[in-house]
Write a protein that holds these residues in place. Sequence first.
Motif: not given
Length: 144
Positions: A44, A46-52, A54, A56
């Motif tokens: 969760e 990791h997905d948040y930081r990857s979205d931030e 831009g 993976k």
Amino acid sequence: MPVYLSDNFIKFPHGDFTAHRFDFCIEAHNFIVLFAEVITSDPEYHDYRSDEAGFKIPTRCCDVKFDRLENFESGNFYEPPSKSQCSRRLNFTDELAEALETIITLHHNVYRARAYLAVAETPKLKRFYDRVLQQSPHSNRHMM
């Protein structure tokens, strides 16, 4: 001219990871740089930081933060100095950028992080990052 106060990175626990600290100064202005591995083991987060970011974020990437030492010690993170404590030299921010590039490069040479992420916590810090990133890179550096 930057003066590097640390000879090596100071390691300290940061959750399940080890973070790294490096101290430096420019004139009488003391700064601290912190490196912490981006958590990729929590899906969760990791997905948040990857979205931030831009993209993976792969393993072995580091967040890098820097601040004035007095802000770090007082807990008043990213607090600007009073007008009487500001540097009046025109090349102060260039020296600050040079010191950060040198320290990030040194960290990479020792720890081999795959990328470095720096999130601007204030509008003034964002302007500084934007200006630094518009300059020709001297090495492989990645900031956000």
